[in-house]
Write an enzyme that holds these catalytic residues in place. Structure first.
Site, PDB file in Angstrom:
ATOM      1  N   ASP A  91       0.855  -1.186   0.000  1.00 40.33           N
ATOM      2  CA  ASP A  91       0.000   0.000   0.000  1.00 40.33           C
ATOM      3  C   ASP A  91       0.893   1.239   0.000  1.00 40.33           C
ATOM      4  O   ASP A  91       2.104   1.145   0.241  1.00 40.33           O
ATOM      5  CB  ASP A  91      -0.948  -0.002   1.206  1.00 40.33           C
ATOM      6  CG  ASP A  91      -2.222   0.807   0.934  1.00 40.33           C
ATOM      7  OD1 ASP A  91      -2.308   1.469  -0.123  1.00 40.33           O
ATOM      8  OD2 ASP A  91      -3.145   0.767   1.778  1.00 40.33           O
ATOM      9  N   ASP A  92       0.272   2.405  -0.270  1.00 41.80           N
ATOM     10  CA  ASP A  92       1.071   3.627  -0.249  1.00 41.80           C
ATOM     11  C   ASP A  92       1.421   4.021   1.182  1.00 41.80           C
ATOM     12  O   ASP A  92       2.553   4.380   1.472  1.00 41.80           O
ATOM     13  CB  ASP A  92       0.372   4.782  -1.003  1.00 41.80           C
ATOM     14  CG  ASP A  92      -1.081   5.005  -0.596  1.00 41.80           C
ATOM     15  OD1 ASP A  92      -1.597   4.268   0.275  1.00 41.80           O
ATOM     16  OD2 ASP A  92      -1.711   5.925  -1.160  1.00 41.80           O
ATOM     17  N   ASP A  95      -2.106   4.845   8.046  1.00 44.05           N
ATOM     18  CA  ASP A  95      -2.402   6.029   8.860  1.00 44.05           C
ATOM     19  C   ASP A  95      -2.996   5.537  10.181  1.00 44.05           C
ATOM     20  O   ASP A  95      -2.269   5.330  11.157  1.00 44.05           O
ATOM     21  CB  ASP A  95      -3.358   6.938   8.072  1.00 44.05           C
ATOM     22  CG  ASP A  95      -3.672   8.243   8.761  1.00 44.05           C
ATOM     23  OD1 ASP A  95      -3.706   8.268  10.004  1.00 44.05           O
ATOM     24  OD2 ASP A  95      -3.921   9.256   8.074  1.00 44.05           O
TER      25      ASP A  95
HETATM   26  O1  LIG Z   1      -4.415   3.410   7.721  1.00 46.30           O
HETATM   27  P1  LIG Z   1      -5.734   3.974   7.235  1.00 46.30           P
HETATM   28  O2  LIG Z   1      -6.257   5.027   8.172  1.00 46.30           O
HETATM   29  O3  LIG Z   1      -6.740   2.928   6.933  1.00 46.30           O
HETATM   30  O4  LIG Z   1      -5.429   4.788   5.896  1.00 46.30           O
HETATM   31  C1  LIG Z   1      -4.613   4.313   4.874  1.00 46.30           C
HETATM   32  C2  LIG Z   1      -5.395   4.049   3.620  1.00 46.30           C
HETATM   33  O5  LIG Z   1      -6.078   5.250   3.209  1.00 46.30           O
HETATM   34  C3  LIG Z   1      -5.799   5.520   1.845  1.00 46.30           C
HETATM   35  O6  LIG Z   1      -6.710   4.851   0.988  1.00 46.30           O
HETATM   36  P2  LIG Z   1      -8.126   5.503   0.600  1.00 46.30           P
HETATM   37  O7  LIG Z   1      -9.220   4.905   1.424  1.00 46.30           O
HETATM   38  O8  LIG Z   1      -8.000   6.986   0.621  1.00 46.30           O
HETATM   39  O9  LIG Z   1      -8.393   5.007  -0.859  1.00 46.30           O
HETATM   40  P3  LIG Z   1      -7.496   5.122  -2.175  1.00 46.30           P
HETATM   41  O10 LIG Z   1      -6.273   4.282  -1.933  1.00 46.30           O
HETATM   42  O11 LIG Z   1      -8.381   4.565  -3.228  1.00 46.30           O
HETATM   43  O12 LIG Z   1      -7.159   6.565  -2.395  1.00 46.30           O
HETATM   44  C4  LIG Z   1      -4.411   4.951   1.645  1.00 46.30           C
HETATM   45  O13 LIG Z   1      -4.182   4.649   0.274  1.00 46.30           O
HETATM   46  C5  LIG Z   1      -4.442   3.694   2.483  1.00 46.30           C
HETATM   47  O14 LIG Z   1      -4.969   2.598   1.748  1.00 46.30           O
HETATM   48  N1  LIG Z   2      -3.410  10.870   0.423  1.00 46.76           N
HETATM   49  C1  LIG Z   2      -3.537  10.426   1.676  1.00 46.76           C
HETATM   50  N2  LIG Z   2      -4.432   9.474   1.962  1.00 46.76           N
HETATM   51  C2  LIG Z   2      -4.518   9.053   3.246  1.00 46.76           C
HETATM   52  N3  LIG Z   2      -5.319   8.145   3.809  1.00 46.76           N
HETATM   53  C3  LIG Z   2      -5.037   8.115   5.117  1.00 46.76           C
HETATM   54  N4  LIG Z   2      -4.080   8.980   5.436  1.00 46.76           N
HETATM   55  C4  LIG Z   2      -3.729   9.586   4.274  1.00 46.76           C
HETATM   56  C5  LIG Z   2      -2.777  10.601   3.954  1.00 46.76           C
HETATM   57  O1  LIG Z   2      -2.031  11.136   4.796  1.00 46.76           O
HETATM   58  N5  LIG Z   2      -2.729  10.984   2.638  1.00 46.76           N
HETATM   59 MG   LIG Z   3      -5.724   3.220  -0.190  1.00 43.98          MG
END
Ligand SMILES: O=P(O)(O)OC[C@H]1O[C@H](OP(=O)(O)OP(=O)(O)O)[C@H](O)[C@@H]1O
Ligand SMILES: Nc1nc2[nH]cnc2c(=O)[nH]1
Ligand SMILES: [Mg+2]
Length: 161
Positions: A91-92, A95
């Protein structure tokens, strides 16, 4: 609520993903990679290239609407990855760790890695590259664009940096 923002450029993201790939090398080879969409897709592509891994599965989790955290919803499961044995989850960032926890429960035998980790989510990832303060919102290159800003001398409010 975020009190500051950290912008990650394409160059920086590529460097961080390559560094993660180098650190993952001794933990492989992997049967395949599970990318957590959407944020994990580009990091997973870079890491798959470095590790010469061709099998990419996805798991789709919707958690945030911009900066607002909602209930994490799985809209596509990683069927090809079984219980995760031999697989790498990418994952990226982590949080709160809610997304990572949910995916780890689906793939208990997989290794979990991400580029960036905030303190609350840190225990949920096996590996990461850079720690980010909890109150900082990370801005990824796919969510941003370079923008003109006027020179300091021409701004009305010169107290702003
Ligand atoms: O640790 P957490 O609080 O769960 O947050 C982290 C997740 O939030 C973001 O995804 P998002 O739900 O924004 O979806 P996306 O990847 O499609 O942008 C990010 O890419 C992680 O997958
Ligand atoms: N882009 C982005 N997505 C998130 N989802 C949870 N935390 C983050 C953050 O810091 N940046
Ligand atoms: Mg995500």
């Amino acid at each position: 609520m975020a009190t500051s923002y950290a912008t990650v450029t394409w160059d920086q993201l590529h460097r961080d993903a390559r560094q993660l790939a180098a650190e993952l090398m001794p933990r492989g080879p992997f049967k395949g990679i599970v990318a957590i969409t959407r944020g994990g897709l580009i990091p997973a592509a870079i890491i798959a290239r470095e590790l010469d891994c061709r099998l990419i599965e996805t798991v789709s989790v919707v958690t945030y609407d911009e900066e607002r955290q909602g209930e994490a919803t799985v809209i596509k499961r990683p069927e090809a990855a079984g219980d995760g044995e031999g697989f790498l989850i990418i994952d990226d960032l982590v949080d709160s760790g809610v997304t990572a926890e949910l995916v780890r429960r689906m793939l208990p035998r997989a290794l979990f890695a991400c580029l960036y980790a905030k303190p609350t989510g840190r225990p949920l990832t096996d590996m990461f590259v850079v720690e980010v303060p909890q109150e900082t919102w990370v801005l990824f290159p796919w969510d941003t664009a370079p923008l003109f800003i006027p020179p300091l001398a021409r701004r009305d409010d010169t107290s702003r940096s």
